[in-house]
Scaffold this motif. Structure first.
Motif, PDB file in Angstrom:
ATOM      1  N   ALA A   1       3.198   4.005 -12.033  1.00  0.00           N
ATOM      2  CA  ALA A   1       2.080   4.394 -12.895  1.00  0.00           C
ATOM      3  C   ALA A   1       0.869   4.785 -12.059  1.00  0.00           C
ATOM      4  CB  ALA A   1       1.725   3.242 -13.845  1.00  0.00           C
ATOM      5  N   THR A   2       0.606   4.055 -10.972  1.00  0.00           N
ATOM      6  CA  THR A   2      -0.519   4.378 -10.095  1.00  0.00           C
ATOM      7  C   THR A   2      -0.297   5.726  -9.429  1.00  0.00           C
ATOM      8  OG1 THR A   2      -0.897   2.040  -9.700  1.00  0.00           O
ATOM      9  CG2 THR A   2      -1.844   3.562  -8.115  1.00  0.00           C
ATOM     10  N   ALA A   3       0.907   5.984  -8.960  1.00  0.00           N
ATOM     11  CA  ALA A   3       1.222   7.267  -8.326  1.00  0.00           C
ATOM     12  C   ALA A   3       1.109   8.408  -9.310  1.00  0.00           C
ATOM     13  CB  ALA A   3       2.634   7.226  -7.718  1.00  0.00           C
ATOM     14  N   ASP A   4       1.537   8.201 -10.562  1.00  0.00           N
ATOM     15  CA  ASP A   4       1.437   9.242 -11.593  1.00  0.00           C
ATOM     16  C   ASP A   4      -0.026   9.575 -11.901  1.00  0.00           C
ATOM     17  OD1 ASP A   4       4.184   9.356 -11.763  1.00  0.00           O
ATOM     18  OD2 ASP A   4       4.305   8.204 -13.631  1.00  0.00           O
ATOM     19  N   ARG A   5      -0.864   8.544 -11.970  1.00  0.00           N
ATOM     20  CA  ARG A   5      -2.300   8.774 -12.240  1.00  0.00           C
ATOM     21  C   ARG A   5      -2.952   9.515 -11.080  1.00  0.00           C
ATOM     22  NH1 ARG A   5      -3.693   3.242 -13.010  1.00  0.00           N
ATOM     23  NH2 ARG A   5      -1.891   2.704 -14.184  1.00  0.00           N
ATOM     24  N   SER A   6      -2.590   9.174  -9.867  1.00  0.00           N
ATOM     25  CA  SER A   6      -3.155   9.843  -8.693  1.00  0.00           C
ATOM     26  C   SER A   6      -2.777  11.311  -8.679  1.00  0.00           C
ATOM     27  CB  SER A   6      -2.669   9.178  -7.403  1.00  0.00           C
ATOM     28  OG  SER A   6      -3.155   7.871  -7.323  1.00  0.00           O
ATOM     29  N   ALA A   7      -1.530  11.620  -9.005  1.00  0.00           N
ATOM     30  CA  ALA A   7      -1.074  13.009  -9.030  1.00  0.00           C
ATOM     31  C   ALA A   7      -1.769  13.790 -10.136  1.00  0.00           C
ATOM     32  CB  ALA A   7       0.447  13.056  -9.210  1.00  0.00           C
ATOM     33  N   ALA A   8      -2.015  13.157 -11.268  1.00  0.00           N
ATOM     34  CA  ALA A   8      -2.668  13.833 -12.402  1.00  0.00           C
ATOM     35  C   ALA A   8      -4.133  14.162 -12.101  1.00  0.00           C
ATOM     36  CB  ALA A   8      -2.568  12.979 -13.654  1.00  0.00           C
ATOM     37  N   ASN A   9      -4.758  13.372 -11.235  1.00  0.00           N
ATOM     38  CA  ASN A   9      -6.171  13.575 -10.908  1.00  0.00           C
ATOM     39  C   ASN A   9      -6.399  14.617  -9.821  1.00  0.00           C
ATOM     40  OD1 ASN A   9      -7.043  11.718 -12.795  1.00  0.00           O
ATOM     41  ND2 ASN A   9      -6.855   9.996 -11.368  1.00  0.00           N
TER      42      ASN A   9
END
Length: 82
Positions: A73-81
């Motif tokens: 989830a943290t990696a997905d949020r980082s990629a989305a930003n």
């Protein structure tokens, strides 16, 4: 192979399939995970299955899966930003 019935059964591939069970998997970071699995077959094509892996709540395996999920989830949020 001398048994006629066995040769016919083997040729027909009438083998019992399991639809649930448990297994211990070794993850390189999370360690040993004791997981239950359920295989759900597609009514329209029984050759296709969806396998769902779960851990008993409150176990070290459950905690490890939650930790791994939080990293994703943290990696997905980082990629989305980006």
């Amino acid at each position: 192979m001398a048994d006629d019935d066995f040769r016919r059964w083997w040729g027909d591939h009438h083998v019992a399939s399991r639809t649930r069970g448990n297994k211990i998997l070794r993850h390189p970071i999370a360690g040993d995970l004791t997981l239950d699995w359920d295989a759900l077959s597609c009514a329209g094509d029984p050759e296709q299955q969806l396998v769902v892996w779960t851990a008993e709540p409150g176990t070290p395996s459950h905690d490890a899966l939650r930790l791994l999920a939080s990293w994703t989830a943290t990696a997905d949020r980082s990629a989305a930003n980006r």
